[in-house]
Design a protein around this motif. Structure first.
Motif, short mmCIF file in Angstrom:
data_model
loop_
_atom_site.label_atom_id
_atom_site.label_comp_id
_atom_site.label_asym_id
_atom_site.label_seq_id
_atom_site.Cartn_x
_atom_site.Cartn_y
_atom_site.Cartn_z
N SER A 84 -40.57 30.53 -0.82
CA SER A 84 -40.30 30.39 0.61
C SER A 84 -39.53 29.09 0.90
O SER A 84 -38.94 28.94 1.97
N MET A 85 -39.53 28.18 -0.06
CA MET A 85 -38.82 26.92 0.11
C MET A 85 -37.33 27.05 -0.15
O MET A 85 -36.56 26.11 0.09
N GLU A 86 -36.90 28.20 -0.65
CA GLU A 86 -35.53 28.35 -1.16
C GLU A 86 -34.45 28.00 -0.14
O GLU A 86 -33.56 27.19 -0.44
N GLN A 87 -34.48 28.59 1.04
CA GLN A 87 -33.40 28.40 2.00
C GLN A 87 -33.23 26.95 2.41
O GLN A 87 -32.12 26.44 2.49
N ASN A 88 -34.35 26.27 2.67
CA ASN A 88 -34.27 24.85 3.02
C ASN A 88 -33.68 24.03 1.89
O ASN A 88 -32.90 23.09 2.12
N GLN A 89 -34.04 24.38 0.67
CA GLN A 89 -33.54 23.63 -0.48
C GLN A 89 -32.04 23.85 -0.68
O GLN A 89 -31.32 22.93 -1.07
N ILE A 90 -31.55 25.04 -0.41
CA ILE A 90 -30.12 25.31 -0.56
C ILE A 90 -29.32 24.52 0.45
O ILE A 90 -28.27 23.93 0.13
N ARG A 91 -29.80 24.46 1.69
CA ARG A 91 -29.10 23.67 2.71
C ARG A 91 -29.09 22.18 2.34
O ARG A 91 -28.09 21.49 2.50
N TYR A 92 -30.23 21.70 1.83
CA TYR A 92 -30.31 20.31 1.40
C TYR A 92 -29.36 20.06 0.22
O TYR A 92 -28.68 19.03 0.16
N LEU A 93 -29.31 21.01 -0.72
CA LEU A 93 -28.45 20.87 -1.89
C LEU A 93 -26.98 20.75 -1.50
O LEU A 93 -26.26 19.91 -2.05
N GLU A 94 -26.54 21.56 -0.57
CA GLU A 94 -25.14 21.51 -0.15
C GLU A 94 -24.79 20.15 0.44
O GLU A 94 -23.74 19.57 0.13
N LYS A 95 -25.66 19.63 1.29
CA LYS A 95 -25.41 18.31 1.89
C LYS A 95 -25.44 17.22 0.83
O LYS A 95 -24.63 16.28 0.83
N ASP A 96 -26.38 17.34 -0.11
CA ASP A 96 -26.52 16.34 -1.17
C ASP A 96 -25.31 16.34 -2.09
O ASP A 96 -24.84 15.27 -2.52
N LEU A 97 -24.80 17.52 -2.41
CA LEU A 97 -23.61 17.62 -3.26
C LEU A 97 -22.41 16.95 -2.62
O LEU A 97 -21.65 16.24 -3.28
N LEU A 98 -22.22 17.17 -1.33
CA LEU A 98 -21.10 16.54 -0.62
C LEU A 98 -21.25 15.02 -0.63
O LEU A 98 -20.27 14.28 -0.83
N ARG A 99 -22.47 14.54 -0.43
CA ARG A 99 -22.71 13.10 -0.43
C ARG A 99 -22.42 12.49 -1.80
O ARG A 99 -21.76 11.45 -1.90
N ARG A 100 -22.88 13.16 -2.85
CA ARG A 100 -22.66 12.65 -4.20
C ARG A 100 -21.18 12.73 -4.59
O ARG A 100 -20.67 11.86 -5.29
N PHE A 101 -20.51 13.79 -4.14
CA PHE A 101 -19.09 13.92 -4.45
C PHE A 101 -18.30 12.78 -3.80
O PHE A 101 -17.38 12.21 -4.40
N LYS A 102 -18.68 12.44 -2.58
CA LYS A 102 -18.03 11.33 -1.90
C LYS A 102 -18.29 10.02 -2.63
O LYS A 102 -17.37 9.21 -2.82
N SER A 103 -19.54 9.81 -3.07
CA SER A 103 -19.88 8.59 -3.81
C SER A 103 -19.10 8.50 -5.11
O SER A 103 -18.61 7.42 -5.48
N ALA A 104 -18.98 9.63 -5.81
CA ALA A 104 -18.25 9.65 -7.07
C ALA A 104 -16.77 9.32 -6.86
O ALA A 104 -16.11 8.77 -7.75
N GLY A 105 -16.24 9.67 -5.69
CA GLY A 105 -14.83 9.43 -5.41
C GLY A 105 -14.53 7.99 -5.04
O GLY A 105 -13.35 7.61 -4.91
N GLU A 106 -15.58 7.18 -4.87
CA GLU A 106 -15.36 5.79 -4.47
C GLU A 106 -15.17 4.85 -5.65
O GLU A 106 -14.95 3.65 -5.47
N ILE A 107 -15.27 5.37 -6.88
CA ILE A 107 -15.01 4.54 -8.06
C ILE A 107 -13.68 4.96 -8.68
O ILE A 107 -13.03 5.91 -8.22
N PHE A 108 -13.26 4.26 -9.70
CA PHE A 108 -11.96 4.49 -10.36
C PHE A 108 -10.80 4.36 -9.36
O PHE A 108 -9.81 5.08 -9.45
#
Length: 208
Positions: free
Chosen positions: A131-155
């Motif tokens: 039953s936790m699945e849908q909430n976790q998917i929404r959280y995952l999408e936001k988290d991935l975008l945040r991490r992708f942005k962080s990864a783009g701030e180096i190099f």
């Protein structure tokens, strides 16, 4: 974000959108033979495959799970609804945990809820967890975008022709570190579930 990076993230979110768990209502209420079990799992978990020719669960895998006491043995070569629910849990766990860890984790579930005669049975466990699945998917999408942005701030001073690759590389490293740390936490929690077992093993080793 470059066009290539936008395409990559779009592909990732498409893959996430395709993923879905097996809903309790989709699980047969009749006992199945081995071939029917593998077919059911193959059809309903196809979206989790990396390659089209990958196998979800094979006869050998299922037999090994029963042999290692991860899965109660079938009755007259037939597998119940409870067996299918257990196999779904095993399928997800086996990608990150050892056989012994899965055994420790699922053992108490099997002992109390497999073939339970009350309304708190394996279906109850399965429904509550997923039953936790849908909430976790929404959280995952936001988290991935945040991490992708962080990864783009180096190099920032990388050669222009290498920036896309290095951005992806740093993103993968960031995700891998997250997986590594969470796996360590899970293993530590499982170790805490069996302190007496670990202590007994330690004393035996000291006596040798």
């Amino acid at each position: 974000m470059t066009n290539n990076e936008k395409d990559m993230m779009h592909s990732i979110f498409e893959k996430i959108a395709e993923l879905d768990y097996i809903k309790p209502d989709d699980i047969p209420n009749i006992d199945l033979y081995m071939d029917q079990v593998t077919t059911f799992m193959e059809e309903n978990l196809a979206s989790t495959k990396r390659h089209d020719n990958d196998k979800i669960l094979t006869k050998t895998m299922i037999n090994n799970y029963a042999k290692n006491k991860l899965l109660p043995p079938p009755e007259k070569k037939r597998y119940s609804r409870e067996h299918l629910l257990m196999l779904i849990f095993i399928y997800y766990f086996k990608n990150i945990l050892s056989i012994s860890d899965i055994q420790t984790l699922l053992g108490p579930i099997t002992d109390k809820y497999f073939k339970s005669m009350t309304d708190k049975d394996m279906t109850y466990i399965y429904q509550e967890v997923f039953s936790m699945e849908q909430n976790q998917i929404r959280y995952l999408e936001k988290d991935l975008l945040r991490r992708f942005k962080s990864a783009g701030e180096i190099f920032q001073n990388a050669d222009p022709e290498d920036k896309d690759f290095l951005h992806q590389f740093s993103f993968i490293c960031l995700l891998s570190f997250d997986v590594y740390m969470k796996k360590m936490i899970i293993e530590n929690m499982i170790d805490q579930m069996t302190p007496q077992k670990d202590e007994t093993s330690h004393h035996k080793e000291k006596k040798k």
